[in-house]
Design a protein around this motif. Structure first.
Motif, PDB file in Angstrom:
ATOM      1  N   ALA A  11      15.732  20.895  37.941  1.00 55.24           N
ATOM      2  CA  ALA A  11      16.008  21.043  39.356  1.00 55.24           C
ATOM      3  C   ALA A  11      17.288  20.336  39.725  1.00 55.24           C
ATOM      4  N   LEU A  12      17.531  20.117  41.049  1.00 51.23           N
ATOM      5  CA  LEU A  12      18.802  19.581  41.409  1.00 51.23           C
ATOM      6  C   LEU A  12      18.826  18.727  42.654  1.00 51.23           C
ATOM      7  N   ALA A  13      19.732  17.787  42.663  1.00 48.73           N
ATOM      8  CA  ALA A  13      19.910  16.929  43.828  1.00 48.73           C
ATOM      9  C   ALA A  13      20.866  17.594  44.792  1.00 48.73           C
ATOM     10  N   VAL A  14      20.819  17.164  46.072  1.00 44.47           N
ATOM     11  CA  VAL A  14      21.718  17.737  47.067  1.00 44.47           C
ATOM     12  C   VAL A  14      23.171  17.565  46.660  1.00 44.47           C
ATOM     13  N   ILE A 306      26.882  33.105  33.061  1.00 47.09           N
ATOM     14  CA  ILE A 306      25.473  33.249  33.439  1.00 47.09           C
ATOM     15  C   ILE A 306      25.211  32.556  34.770  1.00 47.09           C
ATOM     16  N   VAL A 307      25.692  31.320  34.904  1.00 51.96           N
ATOM     17  CA  VAL A 307      25.524  30.591  36.167  1.00 51.96           C
ATOM     18  C   VAL A 307      26.163  31.374  37.306  1.00 51.96           C
ATOM     19  N   ASP A 308      27.358  31.862  37.084  1.00 55.44           N
ATOM     20  CA  ASP A 308      28.108  32.611  38.095  1.00 55.44           C
ATOM     21  C   ASP A 308      27.335  33.855  38.545  1.00 55.44           C
ATOM     22  N   ALA A 309      26.883  34.654  37.597  1.00 58.91           N
ATOM     23  CA  ALA A 309      26.226  35.922  37.928  1.00 58.91           C
ATOM     24  C   ALA A 309      24.918  35.715  38.680  1.00 58.91           C
ATOM     25  N   VAL A 310      24.059  34.824  38.164  1.00 57.80           N
ATOM     26  CA  VAL A 310      22.762  34.609  38.804  1.00 57.80           C
ATOM     27  C   VAL A 310      22.947  33.955  40.178  1.00 57.80           C
ATOM     28  N   ASN A 311      23.919  33.048  40.287  1.00 59.38           N
ATOM     29  CA  ASN A 311      24.145  32.414  41.579  1.00 59.38           C
ATOM     30  C   ASN A 311      24.639  33.421  42.618  1.00 59.38           C
ATOM     31  N   ARG A 312      25.483  34.341  42.210  1.00 63.39           N
ATOM     32  CA  ARG A 312      25.924  35.384  43.139  1.00 63.39           C
ATOM     33  C   ARG A 312      24.727  36.177  43.660  1.00 63.39           C
ATOM     34  N   ALA A 313      23.821  36.496  42.762  1.00 59.73           N
ATOM     35  CA  ALA A 313      22.666  37.308  43.154  1.00 59.73           C
ATOM     36  C   ALA A 313      21.711  36.553  44.063  1.00 59.73           C
ATOM     37  N   GLN A 314      21.382  35.302  43.709  1.00 60.92           N
ATOM     38  CA  GLN A 314      20.422  34.572  44.526  1.00 60.92           C
ATOM     39  C   GLN A 314      21.038  34.147  45.855  1.00 60.92           C
ATOM     40  N   LEU A 325      12.110  29.980  45.646  1.00 57.91           N
ATOM     41  CA  LEU A 325      11.483  28.758  45.130  1.00 57.91           C
ATOM     42  C   LEU A 325      11.381  28.844  43.615  1.00 57.91           C
ATOM     43  N   ALA A 326      11.475  27.673  42.950  1.00 57.59           N
ATOM     44  CA  ALA A 326      11.408  27.642  41.492  1.00 57.59           C
ATOM     45  C   ALA A 326      10.713  26.375  41.026  1.00 57.59           C
ATOM     46  N   SER A 327      10.190  26.420  39.819  1.00 59.15           N
ATOM     47  CA  SER A 327       9.417  25.311  39.267  1.00 59.15           C
ATOM     48  C   SER A 327      10.310  24.311  38.537  1.00 59.15           C
ATOM     49  N   ALA A 328       9.854  23.052  38.455  1.00 56.56           N
ATOM     50  CA  ALA A 328      10.700  21.956  37.998  1.00 56.56           C
ATOM     51  C   ALA A 328      10.669  21.708  36.497  1.00 56.56           C
ATOM     52  N   THR A 366      16.863  27.172  38.964  1.00 54.61           N
ATOM     53  CA  THR A 366      16.405  25.994  39.700  1.00 54.61           C
ATOM     54  C   THR A 366      17.535  25.166  40.274  1.00 54.61           C
ATOM     55  N   GLN A 367      18.618  24.996  39.531  1.00 50.94           N
ATOM     56  CA  GLN A 367      19.686  24.104  39.993  1.00 50.94           C
ATOM     57  C   GLN A 367      20.739  24.809  40.827  1.00 50.94           C
ATOM     58  N   LEU A 368      20.459  26.001  41.264  1.00 51.44           N
ATOM     59  CA  LEU A 368      21.427  26.726  42.091  1.00 51.44           C
ATOM     60  C   LEU A 368      21.279  26.341  43.556  1.00 51.44           C
ATOM     61  N   PRO A 369      22.346  26.420  44.322  1.00 49.39           N
ATOM     62  CA  PRO A 369      22.319  25.983  45.724  1.00 49.39           C
ATOM     63  C   PRO A 369      21.273  26.711  46.558  1.00 49.39           C
ATOM     64  N   GLY A 370      20.473  25.937  47.294  1.00 51.70           N
ATOM     65  CA  GLY A 370      19.506  26.522  48.221  1.00 51.70           C
ATOM     66  C   GLY A 370      18.167  26.864  47.626  1.00 51.70           C
ATOM     67  N   VAL A 371      17.997  26.759  46.312  1.00 54.31           N
ATOM     68  CA  VAL A 371      16.722  27.053  45.670  1.00 54.31           C
ATOM     69  C   VAL A 371      15.808  25.830  45.815  1.00 54.31           C
ATOM     70  N   VAL A 372      14.563  26.040  46.228  1.00 53.69           N
ATOM     71  CA  VAL A 372      13.595  24.954  46.414  1.00 53.69           C
ATOM     72  C   VAL A 372      12.937  24.626  45.080  1.00 53.69           C
ATOM     73  N   THR A 373      13.067  23.384  44.626  1.00 52.77           N
ATOM     74  CA  THR A 373      12.514  22.964  43.343  1.00 52.77           C
ATOM     75  C   THR A 373      11.180  22.252  43.545  1.00 52.77           C
ATOM     76  N   VAL A 374      10.171  22.652  42.746  1.00 55.52           N
ATOM     77  CA  VAL A 374       8.793  22.204  42.968  1.00 55.52           C
ATOM     78  C   VAL A 374       8.248  21.494  41.726  1.00 55.52           C
TER      79      VAL A 374
END
Length: 509
Positions: A11-14, A306-314, A325-328, A366-374
């Protein structure tokens, strides 16, 4: 089963979110991102490797890059025009290098490290199925509570977050849909059929959405993960089996697991986020990480793409009103540490041990901006022994089960989560895979109450209604005198629970 959120996860910090946004420097445009499919026949020719090519967003640049793909030895499979992502197959080992040199290409790389042919199916984690005899025993206990579902006596998780009482006030709106991006959902299950939304379901494997009837269903009964997750969110209160956290909302299935090896490749996940957004899905649940890398390091061109493509989509999905939302993860890692050993990547060929900095190498989505990590908790509202954690990384916590140290006083006395399985069955599973859908269910209840809430507002509401137990005085779960994890932070926000454990009853009140 392969890499689900009964698997490892991060997951990720602000601050990481902000730095990630700045380092990538892109935001998809508004409007529809529906893909143009060039040729189904060409897409199934299955050249050696799959790639994502990320371009500038103007149509002229996209058209120019598409023309350059064949010259570099590639075949265009799908183009997502509005987010500038092109899915390509190529047998040219130099394709990535050549296409990155083309004007207008921001990033490009292989989405796997082995050919597209079968890699062999694996099954990770054992499910404990409920026998007919055990189900009858549970049903007899459940009958003592008016309005209970037959197997609800074993659902300690609902009571832990007040979901049983919340259902009596507001079970959720039929205008809210949670999409389960996973291994497929068996919509014929009697607990799922009443709330299933076929119009918002698809098979996105390979990057092209197949919406034909039943395409969203699991390949076999062994691909049960998505069906279990769907039941935790929205199993109907219909007098059959179990109940979900939000039994009045709709649930859909978007299948992204590869049929040969069960892995979740980037092009399939890109398709899933775009499909969910374009079909009016309010919330997505993501109990997995994108294969083949547990962490995608930005100094590697393939992993950066990979980070670029998935982040564009989400991000596109968020802009269209979808909360993700995503799991930790299940490695009991401190995700705010300076170094983590990753010995599982790439998981589609031969893993190579490496030490990564989770602030520079990102677990996706999980570590993409705006995704809720649980993160996950057990019946004692304590972090589950396996759950990853980290101050400023975990956003919220939810029941995920704990079969070792937190056993409930229920008929089956099983600390895991009971939910739906393919072919009308029920079984216990545990993991942060199970925590995320509980939080998604509460988010659906909040969206039902506040229908105009944006994803950012919805995330803030989700954090505001949570109950934070604070860091425990001791976390020596096995009693050997050594702390099994160290919780940092205070009563308001900490590394084990983020802003706290979700509370369904408070959400509807």
């Amino acid at each position: 089963m392969p890499h689900l959120r009964s698997r490892r996860r991060l997951a990720l910090a602000v601050p990481v979110v902000l730095s990630l946004t700045a380092s990538l420097g892109f935001l998809p445009a508004a409007a529809s991102a529906a893909p143009s499919v060039e040729s189904a026949a060409r897409a199934t020719d299955a050249p050696d490797l799959a790639y994502v090519v990320n371009t500038k967003l103007d149509p002229r640049t996209i058209a120019s890059v598409k023309k350059a793909v064949p010259a570099a030895g590639g075949t265009v499979v799908t183009t997502y025009e509005k987010i500038g992502v092109i899915v390509v197959h190529s047998s040219n080992p130099e394709f990535g290098k050549e296409i990155r040199a083309v004007r207008g290409v921001r990033s490009a790389g292989a989405t796997r490290t082995t050919p597209l042919t079968a890699a062999g199916t694996t099954d990770e984690g054992a499910a404990r199925f409920l026998s007919k005899e055990q189900a009858a025993k549970v049903a007899s206990v459940s009958a003592d509570t008016p309005g209970s579902e037959p197997l609800e006596a074993d659902q300690w998780d609902l009571r832990a977050i007040g979901a049983d009482r919340a259902a009596q006030i507001n079970p959720g709106s039929r205008k809210v849909t949670v999409a389960v991006i996973d291994t497929g959902v068996d919509d014929t299950h009697p607990d799922l059929a009443p709330n299933f939304s076929a119009d918002q379901s698809a098979n996105c494997v390979g990057g092209v959405a197949d919406t034909s009837a039943g395409a969203w269903r699991p390949y076999t009964a062994e691909d049960y993960h998505g069906t279990h997750v769907a039941g935790e969110i929205a199993a109907a209160r219909n007098g059959i089996g179990v109940a979900g956290v939000a039994p009045g909302v709709k649930v859909s299935g978007i299948k992204v697991s590869d049929p040969d090896n069960g892995l979740f490749y980037p092009e399939s996940v890109v398709c899933a986020f775009v499909f969910a957004a374009d079909h009016g899905v309010e919330i997505t649940n993501n109990s997995y990480y994108v294969d083949p890398w547990l962490y995608n390091c930005m100094d590697d061109p393939d992993q950066k793409a990979i980070v670029d493509a998935v982040n564009r989509a989400q991000t596109y999905a968020q802009k269209k009103g979808t909360l993700n939302l995503a799991s930790a993860g299940n490695s009991n890692d401190d995700l705010n540490s300076d170094a983590i050993v990753d010995d599982s990547s790439p998981d589609d060929s031969t893993p190579v041990e490496r030490t990564i900095d989770p602030h520079e190498c990102f677990d996706v989505p999980t570590q993409l901006p705006g995704v809720v990590t649980v993160s996950a908790t057990g019946v004692q509202n304590l972090k589950s022994y396996y759950s990853s954690y980290g101050k400023g990384v975990v956003d919220i916590a939810a029941p995920g089960g704990d079969r070792l140290y937190q056993l409930p006083d229920t008929p089956s006395k099983d600390g895991r989560i009971l939910s739906t399985m393919p072919n009308g069955a029920y079984a216990f599973l545990q993991g942060t895979s199970m925590a995320s859908p509980h939080a998604a269910g509460v988010a659906a209840l909040l969206k039902s109450k506040y229908p105009h809430a944006t994803p950012a507002v919805l995330q803030a509401l989700l954090k505001a209604q949570a109950d934070n137990p604070g860091c425990p005085a001791s976390y020596d779960q096995n009693g050997d005198g050594t702390q099994d994890a160290v919780c940092e932070g205070g009563k308001r926000v900490n590394g084990f629970y983020g802003y706290g454990i979700v509370n369904a009853l408070r959400a509807v009140k």
